[in-house]
Scaffold this active site. Structure first.
Site, PDB file in Angstrom:
ATOM      1  N   GLY A 160      38.238  95.613  57.829  1.00  0.00           N
ATOM      2  CA  GLY A 160      38.463  95.868  56.415  1.00  0.00           C
ATOM      3  C   GLY A 160      39.025  97.252  56.130  1.00  0.00           C
ATOM      4  O   GLY A 160      39.008  98.140  56.976  1.00  0.00           O
ATOM      5  N   ARG A 177      48.296  86.024  56.626  1.00  0.00           N
ATOM      6  CA  ARG A 177      48.998  85.142  55.694  1.00  0.00           C
ATOM      7  C   ARG A 177      50.494  85.031  55.983  1.00  0.00           C
ATOM      8  O   ARG A 177      51.180  84.172  55.463  1.00  0.00           O
ATOM      9  CB  ARG A 177      48.765  85.633  54.248  1.00  0.00           C
ATOM     10  CG  ARG A 177      47.363  85.359  53.750  1.00  0.00           C
ATOM     11  CD  ARG A 177      47.017  86.217  52.537  1.00  0.00           C
ATOM     12  NE  ARG A 177      46.657  87.584  52.902  1.00  0.00           N
ATOM     13  CZ  ARG A 177      46.285  88.514  52.028  1.00  0.00           C
ATOM     14  NH1 ARG A 177      46.244  88.244  50.739  1.00  0.00           N
ATOM     15  NH2 ARG A 177      45.964  89.731  52.442  1.00  0.00           N
TER      16      ARG A 177
END
Ligand code: UD1
Ligand code: CA
Length: 478
Positions: free
Chosen positions: A90, A26
């Protein structure tokens, strides 16, 4: 953390595991997320620093993956141990990669490399609660103004201290959307139950990732206690996922630094305009005017005044120093009661002596000015020593570079260098010598001597009058 807090609740030997392998998609940046800076240093340096302050006998591990070599190189000097997570699958997968490293400890503390404002005090409270509750997992939570983007903490009822599950933003259903208590990404775990359930994590979610957050539900279902501690200051647990969030954290951190300095007796006018790095130290009764930048490991003594628009990076200033407006000081030392600027540039390796003056538009580099030496106007002093009490006139230049090598200029004590002189290094000017203004000095000048290195002045009486008359005559005849 205060010494008292440390003595009251000594922590058992523990491993601190910092998750820092993610790419930071992001941020839309080529630089790995944890190397982005807030408060003048990388996110991960903040977290490592806090972990190191928490407990002296803890072992700190950083899980790295994306651009691992770059992160490793940037953090090499911190002494942390690295664990590689080759593929970033993750946060749960990150801890799976740390399985061997954590197996020998009873408890671990898991931190996120992108949550940099967390304090050692809050971590200490988390560990204390975790141990007191005998919990398998203790989650640090918070209720920030805007919980968007964070995982939410599901408690069976608001008055219960234990937690059923953590639900990621994207998986929130119905009523869960109204939950404002977020997961900070910081947890204490008892290692045995963590390892027991670690392989039960699945990637059955929208990101196809193994979420460490799912551990809460697994442990809870398995009959283990999952506790939570709500951080008093939500700002401590804010994460940096976007550039806008990074910039907001930076402002927060700098304001916290300004508040720390002000609490210690430093006056900072309009602190919101100043850029002060986290490790800067300033002694009481110093005044910092608006729009000042204090960067790196800068140290400033007591009763100084730093005037507006000055930028000071990795410098040490003594007491009672005045830095006037718009100066740039880098990697240099300034002694007590010296006066710098306005518009002075102090380049690396300069040592400005006690009560020395470096004035308007003066540049120094690797220059040592003795006590009370003065260079007040328009001067370049590079690779030079200027003895105590010497005066360097306006426009004087040390010619330190011959196109290939740098050479030294040595000026003794109480020397007077007349304005606009050039001193061609290597050269030595003895104590008490005088240099006539406008001289080009190419040979050493002994103590007590006068050196004049300029062509002799010629005066032609009446020359200008005759010239004007001749011009007038030419005009009238043309
Ligand atoms: C995570 C939590 C979320 C919490 C938030 C707090 C999960 C699934 N979600 O979300 O509940 O509210 O933090 O800030 O954990 N990392 C690795 N390896 C990986 C993936 C991530 O080391 O494979 C590291 C990242 O570098 C980062 C940290 O783990 O430092 C958190 O990862 P990130 O992707 O930022 O998680 P969030 O979406 O913020
Ligand atoms: Ca994050």
């Amino acid at each position: 953390m205060s010494k008292e807090a440390k003595q009251e609740h000594p922590l058992p030997k523990l491993a601190v595991v910092i998750m820092a392998a993610g790419k930071g998609t992001r941020l839309k940046s080529r630089r790995p997320k944890v190397l982005h800076e807030v408060g003048g240093k990388p996110l991960l340096s903040h977290v490592i620093g806090t972990a190191a302050r928490l407990a002296e006998n803890s072992d700190i591990y950083a899980i790295i993956g994306h651009e691992a070599e770059r992160v490793r190189a940037a953090m090499a000097s911190t002494g942390v141990q690295f664990i590689e997570q080759k593929e970033q699958r993750g946060t749960g997968h990150a801890i799976q990669c740390a399985r061997e490293a954590i197996a020998g400890y009873e408890h671990i503390l898991v931190l996120s490399g992108d949550v940099p404002l967390i304090t050692a005090d809050t971590l200490q409270h988390l560990m204390t609660l975790h141990l007191a509750e005998g919990a398998a997992m203790t989650i640090l939570t918070a209720t920030p103004e805007d919980p968007a983007g964070y995982g939410r903490v599901i408690r069976r009822s608001p008055d219960r201290s234990d937690v059923d599950a953590i639900v990621e933003q994207k998986a929130l259903k119905g009523e869960q959307h109204s939950i404002r208590e977020i997961n900070s990404g910081i947890y204490a775990f008892k290692v045995a139950p963590l390892l027991k359930y670690l392989d039960k994590l699945s990637n059955d979610n929208s990101h196809r990732e193994f979420y460490l957050t799912d551990m809460a539900a697994h442990l809870h279902t398995g009959g283990e206690k999952v506790a939570a501690l709500k951080a008093e200051e939500a700002v401590e647990v804010l994460g940096a996922n976007t550039i806008a969030e990074l910039v907001a954290l930076d402002a927060n951190l700098r304001m916290a630094t300004a508040r720390r300095l002000m609490a210690g007796g430093v006056t900072i006018f309009r602190p919101e305009t100043c850029v002060i790095d986290a490790e800067v130290e300033v002694e009481p009764d110093t005044i910092i005017e608006p729009f000042v930048q204090l960067l790196g490991k800068t140290r400033i003594g007591a009763e100084c005044r730093i005037r507006s628009y000055s930028v000071i990076e990795n410098c040490t200033l003594g007491a009672d120093v005045v830095v006037l407006q718009s100066c740039v000081l880098t990697e240099s030392v300034v002694s007590d009661s010296a006066r710098i600027g306005p518009f002075a540039r102090i380049r690396p390796g300069s040592e400005i002596g006690q009560e020395a003056h470096v004035g308007n538009f003066v540049e120094t580099k690797k220059a040592k000015l003795g006590k009370g030496a003065k260079a007040n106007h328009l001067t370049y002093i590079g690779d030079a020593e200027v003895g105590a009490g010497s005066n360097i006139g306006a426009g004087v230049i040390t010619c330190n570079y011959d196109g290939v090598h740098k050479h030294l200029t040595r000026i003794g004590q109480k020397v007077f260098v007349g304005s606009d002189s050039t001193l061609v290094a290597p050269i030595e000017i003895g104590d008490g010598a005088y240099i006539g203004a406008g001289s080009c000095i190419t040979r050493d000048v002994p103590s007590g001597a006068l050196a004049v290195g300029r062509s002799r002045q010629v005066v032609k009486e009446g020359w200008a009058v005759a010239r004007h008359a001749a011009m007038e005559k030419m005009k009238s005849t043309s």
